[in-house]
Enzyme design. Structure first.
Site, PDB file in Angstrom:
ATOM      1  CE  LYS A 195      -4.038   2.109   0.450  1.00  0.00           C
ATOM      2  NZ  LYS A 195      -5.199   1.955  -0.445  1.00  0.00           N
TER       3      LYS A 195
ATOM      4  CB  ALA B 172      -4.571   6.042  -2.471  1.00  0.00           C
TER       5      ALA B 172
END
Length: 234
Positions: free
Chosen positions: A37, A112
């Site tokens: 991430k 994101a």
């Protein structure tokens, strides 16, 4: 095995659950899996983020987060408000390559928000990181009204950058789909220029890990965990 990016056509479409499903399937197949991430927003230090959710749903996955910002905004905006540096596409790509070099058979890079959400003030995006890695992008889309336009725009952006679209997954299929959702099943592949690989049931993240992996396997997504990506650009 190599790297694949997972991008939503927007925010809140189910990227994390889809990423966890792919990780769980690869783990069941005996592969070493990592999830990166690059930028987490809307989470403060010590609070669980998307990488933690993947680790919960797919135990045994190596998870790594590069930066996090407290405001629930685009990474570049959240970084600016927090007085923190943004994240370059080069740093994100380097981190994914390092996970691959550590012996992971599959590295999933979860974006994101959408594909072109800015990571930093220079305009770095998940698309830039995918291009640096020669990695395909799996699109996660919404089921209902508006998804056709979002999907078409994202697919067009991928084609413009000569990045392969690995396919499309609906991130949350409603328990009681309406006319728009049912029609979108047939229309989404044309808008994406890629096959619709499956639809994750609404509430799937509430399952326990073993049941979660079984449900993911039942959706027929297992083959996605074996797709190589180095040099896979079109």
């Amino acid at each position: 095995m190599t790297v694949m990016a997972v991008s939503g056509t927007g925010t809140g479409v189910g990227k994390t659950v889809c990423t966890a499903a792919l990780a769980a399937l690869a783990l069941r197949a005996g592969r070493r899996v990592a999830v990166l991430k690059p930028a987490q927003t809307g989470v403060r230090p010590g609070e669980p983020g998307d990488a933690d959710e993947v680790a919960r749903l797919a135990p045994g996955t190596t998870v790594r987060e590069l930066v996090r910002y407290p405001d629930p905004l685009a990474p570049a905006t959240a970084a600016r408000r927090a007085g923190m540096p943004g994240l370059s596409a080069e740093r994100a790509a380097r981190a994914a390559a390092e996970l691959e070099d550590e012996g992971h058979d599959l590295v999933l890079v979860e974006g994101a928000g959408g594909l072109l959400v800015r990571f930093d003030e220079q305009g770095s995006t998940l698309a830039d990181a995918a291009a640096l890695l020669s990695a395909p992008v799996l699109l996660v889309a919404r089921a209902g009204l508006g998804t056709l336009n979002e999907t078409a725009l994202t697919a067009e952006a991928l084609r413009a950058r000569r990045i392969m679209c690995a396919g499309l997954v609906i991130g949350s299929w409603p328990r009681e789909p309406g006319l728009a959702e049912r029609c979108n099943l047939g229309d989404l592949p044309a808008e994406a220029g890629a096959p619709l690989l499956g639809a994750l049931p609404e509430g799937m993240a509430e399952l326990e890990p073993e049941e979660f992996a079984t449900q993911a396997q039942a959706l027929g997504l297992a083959w996605m965990t074996t797709v190589g990506s180095r040099g896979a650009r079109t």
